[in-house]
Design an enzyme around this catalytic site. Structure first.
Site, PDB file in Angstrom:
ATOM      1  N   PHE A   7     -61.722 -34.603 -87.421  1.00 53.74           N
ATOM      2  CA  PHE A   7     -60.993 -34.250 -86.203  1.00 53.74           C
ATOM      3  C   PHE A   7     -59.529 -33.942 -86.500  1.00 53.74           C
ATOM      4  O   PHE A   7     -58.865 -34.679 -87.229  1.00 53.74           O
ATOM      5  CB  PHE A   7     -61.029 -35.412 -85.203  1.00 53.74           C
ATOM      6  N   ASP A   8     -59.035 -32.873 -85.904  1.00 55.13           N
ATOM      7  CA  ASP A   8     -57.598 -32.683 -85.775  1.00 55.13           C
ATOM      8  C   ASP A   8     -57.105 -33.745 -84.789  1.00 55.13           C
ATOM      9  O   ASP A   8     -57.919 -34.406 -84.121  1.00 55.13           O
ATOM     10  CB  ASP A   8     -57.328 -31.265 -85.258  1.00 55.13           C
ATOM     11  N   MET A   9     -55.804 -33.910 -84.670  1.00 53.78           N
ATOM     12  CA  MET A   9     -55.301 -34.914 -83.737  1.00 53.78           C
ATOM     13  C   MET A   9     -54.573 -34.279 -82.552  1.00 53.78           C
ATOM     14  O   MET A   9     -55.031 -34.370 -81.417  1.00 53.78           O
ATOM     15  CB  MET A   9     -54.375 -35.910 -84.448  1.00 53.78           C
ATOM     16  N   ASP A 165     -58.452 -27.401 -82.203  1.00 61.39           N
ATOM     17  CA  ASP A 165     -58.007 -26.664 -81.021  1.00 61.39           C
ATOM     18  C   ASP A 165     -57.149 -25.461 -81.380  1.00 61.39           C
ATOM     19  O   ASP A 165     -56.952 -24.582 -80.553  1.00 61.39           O
ATOM     20  CB  ASP A 165     -57.197 -27.581 -80.098  1.00 61.39           C
TER      21      ASP A 165
END
Length: 216
Positions: A7-9, A165
């Site tokens: 996951f990106d944050m 995103d």
């Protein structure tokens, strides 16, 4: 279901990209510049030298490092008071954790900021690896950060989902050979991103449903 999920944050797990956009505008004004349209999209998801290069391209008259630091420190100051979560953040992390999927976060943000933010939210123990842009030679859109994250959770890149995103994040995930899933935040996917992403969903909760039904 794949073996790993990376996951990106910012903008994915945390609702912080709006803070960055506002802070870039404040930085431009503080440095005597007019905010340049297109800069927030270009810089979103980048880090390290890549971020400095983008700043230099859009604001050639400023000290890129000072400009970057102005923005980052402003965001950090806000996050000391409140850390906004994205809808579905806890649900998707606990979903994968329950199913034995190895979890990693791979963010361009500084390592101590990642661990502090996720620690204060109580979800840091769910992650098997935490990787920062500080730990790789080339930041997003290069694949380095996702390759390192996959290695640290003991999975091949093709055995991992990457949830992102940003445009730079999608480019990086695709280049790494991961199953790259876009959850748009401030940036809607264009033709390039749609071609690079394996799937695009409106929320993290929609992504959970897609995994359950075998769509990804």
């Amino acid at each position: 279901m794949l073996k790993g999920a990376i996951f990106d944050m910012d903008g994915l797990l945390l609702d912080t990209e709006r803070l960055y956009c506002e802070s870039w505008i404040e930085a431009a004004r503080a440095f005597g510049q007019e905010p340049v349209e297109g800069f927030p999209r270009a810089v979103c998801g980048s880090g390290g030298q890549k971020m400095l290069d983008i700043i230099g391209k859009y604001y050639p008259e400023v000290d890129a490092e000072a400009f970057r630091d102005f923005c980052l420190y402003r965001v950090l100051d806000i996050l000391q008071r409140e850390i906004p979560e994205k809808p579905g953040m806890r649900e998707i992390l606990y979903f994968f954790h329950r199913h034995g999927v190895k979890l990693a976060v791979a963010s361009s943000t500084k390592l101590d900021t990642i661990t502090d933010s996720l620690g204060r939210l109580g979800v840091l123990p769910l992650f098997d690896a935490v990787v920062s842009g500080q730990q790789v030679e080339k930041g997003k859109p290069a694949p380095d950060i996702f390759l390192l994250a996959a290695e640290r959770i003991g999975c091949a890149p093709g055995e991992c989902y990457v949830f992102e995103d940003s445009a730079n994040g999608i480019r990086a995930g695709a280049a790494a050979g991961c199953c790259t899933v876009m959850i748009p935040d401030l940036i809607e996917p264009d033709a390039e991103l749609c071609s690079l992403a394996d799937a695009v969903y409106g929320s993290l909760n929609e992504a959970i449903e897609a995994v359950l039904t075998g769509s990804i």
